[in-house]
Enzyme design. Structure first.
Site, mmCIF file in Angstrom:
data_model
loop_
_atom_site.group_PDB
_atom_site.id
_atom_site.type_symbol
_atom_site.label_atom_id
_atom_site.label_comp_id
_atom_site.label_asym_id
_atom_site.label_seq_id
_atom_site.Cartn_x
_atom_site.Cartn_y
_atom_site.Cartn_z
ATOM 1 N N GLN A 31 -7.163 -1.953 3.667
ATOM 2 C CA GLN A 31 -6.164 -1.266 3.278
ATOM 3 C C GLN A 31 -6.347 -1.015 2.561
ATOM 4 O OE1 GLN A 31 -1.720 -3.498 2.989
ATOM 5 N NE2 GLN A 31 -1.842 -2.764 1.323
ATOM 6 N N LYS B 75 -7.866 3.197 2.253
ATOM 7 C CA LYS B 75 -7.195 4.592 1.497
ATOM 8 C C LYS B 75 -7.258 5.398 0.445
ATOM 9 C CE LYS B 75 -4.398 3.141 5.512
ATOM 10 N NZ LYS B 75 -5.513 1.603 4.566
ATOM 11 N N TYR C 42 -9.779 -6.117 12.946
ATOM 12 C CA TYR C 42 -9.300 -6.000 11.167
ATOM 13 C C TYR C 42 -8.872 -6.905 10.429
ATOM 14 C CZ TYR C 42 -5.961 -4.138 8.056
ATOM 15 O OH TYR C 42 -5.072 -4.062 6.610
ATOM 16 N N SER D 141 0.996 -1.166 -0.287
ATOM 17 C CA SER D 141 0.016 -0.175 0.528
ATOM 18 C C SER D 141 0.918 1.033 0.260
ATOM 19 C CB SER D 141 -0.690 0.242 1.058
ATOM 20 O OG SER D 141 -0.030 -0.295 2.669
ATOM 21 N N THR E 56 -41.108 24.973 -10.367
ATOM 22 C CA THR E 56 -40.892 23.509 -9.616
ATOM 23 C C THR E 56 -40.830 23.142 -11.300
ATOM 24 O OG1 THR E 56 -43.597 23.552 -9.774
ATOM 25 C CG2 THR E 56 -41.933 24.674 -7.721
ATOM 26 N N HIS E 57 -40.687 21.714 -11.461
ATOM 27 C CA HIS E 57 -40.570 20.895 -12.323
ATOM 28 C C HIS E 57 -39.918 20.923 -13.474
ATOM 29 C CE1 HIS E 57 -43.994 18.506 -10.355
ATOM 30 N NE2 HIS E 57 -44.518 20.289 -9.845
ATOM 31 N N ASN F 121 -2.107 -2.237 13.271
ATOM 32 C CA ASN F 121 -3.627 -2.136 13.295
ATOM 33 C C ASN F 121 -3.978 -0.806 14.399
ATOM 34 O OD1 ASN F 121 -3.610 -4.595 11.913
ATOM 35 N ND2 ASN F 121 -4.334 -5.551 13.697
ATOM 36 N N ASN G 124 -18.072 26.183 -23.607
ATOM 37 C CA ASN G 124 -18.667 25.891 -22.986
ATOM 38 C C ASN G 124 -18.304 25.494 -20.655
ATOM 39 O OD1 ASN G 124 -19.610 24.387 -25.021
ATOM 40 N ND2 ASN G 124 -17.654 23.257 -25.811
ATOM 41 N N SER H 45 -14.486 25.102 -28.169
ATOM 42 C CA SER H 45 -14.219 24.150 -29.257
ATOM 43 C C SER H 45 -13.273 23.240 -30.143
ATOM 44 C CB SER H 45 -15.313 23.284 -29.398
ATOM 45 O OG SER H 45 -15.501 22.475 -30.931
ATOM 46 N N LYS I 168 -18.231 28.025 -29.872
ATOM 47 C CA LYS I 168 -18.597 27.473 -28.946
ATOM 48 C C LYS I 168 -18.394 28.090 -27.049
ATOM 49 C CE LYS I 168 -20.602 23.517 -28.490
ATOM 50 N NZ LYS I 168 -21.750 23.372 -27.157
ATOM 51 N N GLU J 30 -19.800 20.968 -15.451
ATOM 52 C CA GLU J 30 -19.881 19.852 -16.453
ATOM 53 C C GLU J 30 -18.903 19.148 -15.210
ATOM 54 O OE1 GLU J 30 -20.575 19.374 -20.361
ATOM 55 O OE2 GLU J 30 -19.740 21.786 -19.989
HETATM 56 N N1 ARG Z 1 -0.807 -1.561 5.197
HETATM 57 C C1 ARG Z 1 -2.177 -2.009 6.327
HETATM 58 C C2 ARG Z 1 -3.314 -0.954 6.589
HETATM 59 O O1 ARG Z 1 -3.139 -0.039 5.312
HETATM 60 C C3 ARG Z 1 -1.759 -1.252 7.484
HETATM 61 C C4 ARG Z 1 -2.349 -2.626 9.198
HETATM 62 C C5 ARG Z 1 -1.592 -3.595 8.396
HETATM 63 N N2 ARG Z 1 -1.762 -4.439 9.511
HETATM 64 C C6 ARG Z 1 -1.969 -6.030 8.966
HETATM 65 N N3 ARG Z 1 -1.885 -6.785 10.368
HETATM 66 N N4 ARG Z 1 -0.723 -7.047 7.833
HETATM 67 O O2 ARG Z 1 -4.128 -1.232 6.417
#
Ligand code: ARG
Length: 476
Positions: free
Chosen positions: A324, A327, A319, A25, A157-158, A112, A287, A279, A285, A292
């Site tokens: 993971q 993120k 956990y 990660s 409205t509508h 964790n 835009n 465009s 044009k 958008e």
């Molecule tokens: N990179 C992991 C995450 O973002 C960190 C925690 C990993 N924990 C484990 N027991 N492998 O969740």
């Protein structure tokens, strides 16, 4: 020879190439480096406090961590996929710098609780910035409303012309939607403002971790109640993504209005050239791309919220590595929130209004037909159902002959119903009068608009205080 993992003791084989690639990660969670290092510094101070590290050792670790932060900030840090994630990258580098001492840092900690803490700290940092951008947007709505109290535009409205409203009323309607967004981001901030460290892998740790000390050192508001729950839940991310999705829903609706109202058929609004594009084939044009794009991004952000919901669903006990993946939508959403807020603010600041075009539609759209019906009720004592019918007929005649309520000759009105030729007719259909008769709290009357502008400014003052609170004592 492949490098051994920090957790490699019980393994005879190194992870396969696939395991390394699917498991890493570091390509995205490096975003957390500041929070990871901040958490580790506090953790090392706590370890000193409970006698695991000497004063000298803690100082070296803190200095080492600050050096690593500097290396990452300045771009000299070398990230390796083999180090898996930001937590192990920092720890590996610390051990490179300090030898065996670096290996002491992970005492009484699991990745964790570490990752849960990092994300909460990250959310606090980012939400703070988002609140500042939100406040800027709120200021911009109020300024725009203040400058357009005396401009009348059609209310719909509508998507059919309904009644005249003051443009200030329209802009403030978006202001109040964003007030709720601000409050929901605030709530996501509070949800994140919690100490997780000390929860360990899930059960707590075999050391006398001083969680109160960590809470204070990290500037957090509360200590998590249950170590299993603390490392299991991602409600703070859900809440943040919900607030973001709600903001984006609001933003997409405004964008749609800007797109429509700046099209040739409406021409009430015009975006500045700087926010539009041309465009490559059609020379005429211009835009409304910014609107958008923001409308499009709403799908992306709401997708992120769904991503977390689905990722969490049914994951058992504490956990799981699935987490993971939380993120990716989180980081993306933070970026899209900042862009979207900046984009809407610039649109509101820059959008030009064309009152004459709005007036044309107000007249052509019979926008004061209700006022005329109400005049018959008040002045002529005609029951509302009957007056509704009379005005409906008048509108029908106008539509057939190409008149509006203002241009239809008096004699023609009399043909529909003699009461329509009586004095007072013109006044009853006047646009400004129509607005000012909506004199209820929250309504479109001028007096009420001035009152609402004051209420809006009071709300902003209240938010200013909240922002000051969250920035107190945060220098890095
Ligand atoms: N990179 C992991 C995450 O973002 C960190 C925690 C990993 N924990 C484990 N027991 N492998 O969740």
């Amino acid at each position: 020879m492949k490098q051994k993992k920090l957790w490699g003791g019980r393994f005879a084989q190194a992870p396969s190439s696939l395991m390394v690639r699917i498991g890493e990660s570091i390509s995205f969670d490096r975003e957390l480096y500041k929070q990871d290092i901040k958490g580790s510094i506090s953790h090392s101070r706590m370890l000193k406090k409970i006698g695991i590290l000497t004063n000298e050792e803690q100082k070296k670790i803190e200095r080492g961590l600050l050096q690593i932060r500097e290396e990452i900030t300045s771009g000299t840090f070398v990230f390796k996929m083999e180090d898996e994630d930001i937590h192990m990258s920092v720890e590996t580098r610390l051990t490179e710098l300090l030898g065996d001492l670096g290996k002491k840092l992970h005492t009484a900690r699991s990745r964790n609780d570490q990752v849960s803490q990092d994300v909460r700290l990250y959310l606090k940092d980012e939400i703070r910035e988002i609140l500042v951008l939100m406040k800027r947007l709120l200021d911009t709505w109020v300024a725009k409303a203040e400058n357009n109290v005396d401009v009348m535009i059609p209310g719909y409205t509508h998507l059919q012309i309904a009644q005249p409203i003051r443009a200030s009323h329209y802009f403030l309607s978006h202001f109040w939607a964003n007030v709720r967004d601000f409050e929901d981001f605030w709530s996501a901030y509070e949800r994140s403002d919690e100490l997780v460290l000390g929860s360990g892998a899930l059960a707590g740790v075999n050391y006398e971790t001083d969680r109160e000390f960590l809470k204070t050192d990290l500037g957090l508001n509360k200590v998590s109640e249950n170590s299993i729950d603390a490392v299991s839940q991602r409600d703070h991310i859900l809440k943040f993504l919900f607030a973001s999705s709600q903001f984006y829903i609001h933003a997409s609706r405004f964008c749609e209005e800007v797109i429509l109202f700046s099209s040739q058929e409406f021409s009430y609004f015009k975006l500045p050239d700087s926010l539009t594009t041309g465009s490559s084939i059609m020379p005429q044009k211009k835009n409304p791309d910014v609107a958008e794009l923001i409308r499009g991004k709403s799908g992306r952000v709401i997708g992120g919220l769904n991503h977390i919901f689905l990722m969490m669903k049914g994951t058992p006990f504490a956990y799981n590595r699935d987490f993971q993946e939380d993120k990716i939508p989180l980081f993306d959403c933070v970026k899209q929130m900042k862009l979207g807020l900046e984009g809407i603010t610039e649109m509101v600041e820059g959008v030009q209004i064309f009152p004459a075009n709005a007036l044309r539609s107000l007249r052509a759209g019979f926008s004061t037909a209700t006022d005329l019906a109400d005049w018959l009720v008040f002045q002529k004592k005609i029951p509302f159902r009957t007056s509704h019918e009379i005005v409906g007929e008048l509108v029908k005649v106008c539509s057939e002959k190409g008149w509006d309520l203002f241009s239809i000759p008096t004699a023609e009105r009399a043909k529909v119903n003699p009461v329509l030729a009586e004095p007072g007719y013109e006044e009853s259909i006047a646009l400004e009068t129509s607005c000012d008769k909506k004199n209820v709290y929250g309504g479109t009357a001028r007096k009420r608009q001035m009152e609402q502008l004051r209420a809006a400014k009071r709300k902003i003052k209240e938010f200013e205080k909240k922002i000051n609170i969250v920035f107190k004592g945060t220098k890095n």
